[in-house]
Design a protein around this motif. Structure first.
Motif, PDB file in Angstrom:
ATOM      1  N   UNK A  11       0.867  -1.167   0.000  1.00  0.00           N
ATOM      2  CA  UNK A  11       0.000   0.000   0.000  1.00  0.00           C
ATOM      3  C   UNK A  11       0.911   1.226   0.000  1.00  0.00           C
ATOM      4  N   UNK A  12       0.582   2.214  -0.816  1.00  0.00           N
ATOM      5  CA  UNK A  12       1.413   3.407  -0.958  1.00  0.00           C
ATOM      6  C   UNK A  12       0.674   4.604  -0.393  1.00  0.00           C
ATOM      7  N   UNK A  42      15.275  10.330  -0.389  1.00  0.00           N
ATOM      8  CA  UNK A  42      14.547   9.525  -1.364  1.00  0.00           C
ATOM      9  C   UNK A  42      13.187  10.162  -1.602  1.00  0.00           C
ATOM     10  N   UNK A  43      12.625   9.964  -2.784  1.00  0.00           N
ATOM     11  CA  UNK A  43      11.249  10.387  -3.014  1.00  0.00           C
ATOM     12  C   UNK A  43      10.296   9.195  -2.996  1.00  0.00           C
ATOM     13  N   UNK A  44      10.832   8.019  -2.662  1.00  0.00           N
ATOM     14  CA  UNK A  44      10.057   6.782  -2.575  1.00  0.00           C
ATOM     15  C   UNK A  44      10.760   5.890  -1.557  1.00  0.00           C
ATOM     16  N   UNK A  45      10.053   5.495  -0.516  1.00  0.00           N
ATOM     17  CA  UNK A  45      10.605   4.604   0.503  1.00  0.00           C
ATOM     18  C   UNK A  45       9.672   3.412   0.683  1.00  0.00           C
ATOM     19  N   UNK A  46      10.262   2.262   1.015  1.00  0.00           N
ATOM     20  CA  UNK A  46       9.482   1.047   1.226  1.00  0.00           C
ATOM     21  C   UNK A  46       9.815   0.470   2.595  1.00  0.00           C
ATOM     22  N   UNK A  47       8.771   0.029   3.296  1.00  0.00           N
ATOM     23  CA  UNK A  47       8.932  -0.695   4.545  1.00  0.00           C
ATOM     24  C   UNK A  47       8.537  -2.148   4.341  1.00  0.00           C
ATOM     25  N   UNK A  48       9.398  -3.044   4.820  1.00  0.00           N
ATOM     26  CA  UNK A  48       9.148  -4.486   4.741  1.00  0.00           C
ATOM     27  C   UNK A  48       8.725  -5.000   6.106  1.00  0.00           C
ATOM     28  N   UNK A  49       7.919  -6.080   6.091  1.00  0.00           N
ATOM     29  CA  UNK A  49       7.548  -6.720   7.346  1.00  0.00           C
ATOM     30  C   UNK A  49       8.706  -7.578   7.846  1.00  0.00           C
ATOM     31  N   UNK A  53       8.835  -9.018   3.334  1.00  0.00           N
ATOM     32  CA  UNK A  53       7.890  -8.681   2.264  1.00  0.00           C
ATOM     33  C   UNK A  53       7.536  -7.197   2.331  1.00  0.00           C
ATOM     34  N   UNK A  54       7.460  -6.515   1.180  1.00  0.00           N
ATOM     35  CA  UNK A  54       7.062  -5.110   1.189  1.00  0.00           C
ATOM     36  C   UNK A  54       5.616  -4.968   1.657  1.00  0.00           C
ATOM     37  N   UNK A  55       5.368  -4.003   2.523  1.00  0.00           N
ATOM     38  CA  UNK A  55       4.017  -3.792   3.052  1.00  0.00           C
ATOM     39  C   UNK A  55       3.523  -2.378   2.830  1.00  0.00           C
ATOM     40  N   UNK A  56       4.378  -1.378   3.117  1.00  0.00           N
ATOM     41  CA  UNK A  56       3.984   0.014   2.940  1.00  0.00           C
ATOM     42  C   UNK A  56       5.070   0.741   2.154  1.00  0.00           C
ATOM     43  N   UNK A  57       4.632   1.630   1.271  1.00  0.00           N
ATOM     44  CA  UNK A  57       5.565   2.490   0.547  1.00  0.00           C
ATOM     45  C   UNK A  57       5.088   3.924   0.712  1.00  0.00           C
ATOM     46  N   UNK A  58       6.019   4.850   0.530  1.00  0.00           N
ATOM     47  CA  UNK A  58       5.738   6.262   0.738  1.00  0.00           C
ATOM     48  C   UNK A  58       6.276   7.031  -0.453  1.00  0.00           C
ATOM     49  N   UNK A  59       5.405   7.832  -1.045  1.00  0.00           N
ATOM     50  CA  UNK A  59       5.735   8.572  -2.264  1.00  0.00           C
ATOM     51  C   UNK A  59       5.727  10.062  -1.955  1.00  0.00           C
ATOM     52  N   UNK A  60       6.805  10.743  -2.304  1.00  0.00           N
ATOM     53  CA  UNK A  60       6.923  12.178  -2.077  1.00  0.00           C
ATOM     54  C   UNK A  60       5.977  12.934  -3.003  1.00  0.00           C
ATOM     55  N   UNK A  61       5.227  13.868  -2.432  1.00  0.00           N
ATOM     56  CA  UNK A  61       4.382  14.778  -3.204  1.00  0.00           C
ATOM     57  C   UNK A  61       4.647  16.200  -2.723  1.00  0.00           C
ATOM     58  N   UNK A  62       4.370  17.156  -3.587  1.00  0.00           N
ATOM     59  CA  UNK A  62       4.641  18.552  -3.249  1.00  0.00           C
ATOM     60  C   UNK A  62       3.700  19.084  -2.183  1.00  0.00           C
ATOM     61  N   UNK A  63       2.429  18.759  -2.301  1.00  0.00           N
ATOM     62  CA  UNK A  63       1.461  19.194  -1.289  1.00  0.00           C
ATOM     63  C   UNK A  63       0.443  18.089  -1.079  1.00  0.00           C
ATOM     64  N   UNK A  64      -0.153  18.107   0.100  1.00  0.00           N
ATOM     65  CA  UNK A  64      -1.098  17.057   0.455  1.00  0.00           C
ATOM     66  C   UNK A  64      -2.093  17.611   1.455  1.00  0.00           C
ATOM     67  N   UNK A  65      -3.236  18.097   0.967  1.00  0.00           N
ATOM     68  CA  UNK A  65      -4.236  18.557   1.924  1.00  0.00           C
ATOM     69  C   UNK A  65      -4.776  17.350   2.696  1.00  0.00           C
TER      70      UNK A  65
END
Length: 132
Positions: A11-12, A42-49, A53-65
């Motif tokens: 899930x990202x 990084x503009x993309x990070x992944x967390x493994x359990x 196994x990859x479980x969560x990823x994080x994507x950089x965005x400029x703004x996020x209301x």
């Protein structure tokens, strides 16, 4: 021939600070960074359990209301459901989550049928912790 389906990889979550949000979930869930993601920008990070196994990823965005859960002009589009075994553990994880920067949105811990709490993570994404 059996029918084949795609598998859910991860899930990202979008974030204006991917490291801060990844670090919040790493500590909350006991996950580890994908090799190579532990340090640096990084503009993309992944967390493994714990099994790798990859479980969560994080994507950089400029703004996020942030979502205005439970109502309002920006409803949530996705949230994470987490479970614990007991009500005592629900209280323990409440202390951990808030110490890590989560904000309590709803407290239904006293519900006899489905005790839970709803939080916003540091980026504003809602997530729930249930006894289940």
């Amino acid at each position: 021939m059996p029918e084949r389906f795609p598998r859910l990889r991860q899930t990202v979550l979008d974030a204006t600070d991917v490291r801060a949000l990844a670090e919040f979930y790493r500590q909350l869930l006991g996950f580890a960074y994908r090799p190579g993601d532990e340090t640096g920008e990084h503009d993309w990070l992944v967390l493994n359990d714990t099994a790798g196994a990859p479980r969560l990823a994080f994507q950089q965005v400029e703004s996020l209301p942030p979502p205005t859960w439970p109502a309002g002009p920006r409803p949530q589009m996705l949230h994470l459901d987490l479970t614990v075994a007991t009500r005592a553990e629900l209280d323990e994880q409440h202390e951990r989550a808030t110490a890590l920067g989560a904000r309590l949105l709803a407290d239904e811990a006293a519900d006899p049928e489905e005790p839970l709490r709803v939080y916003a993570d540091p980026a504003g994404h809602p997530f729930c912790v249930f006894v289940g």
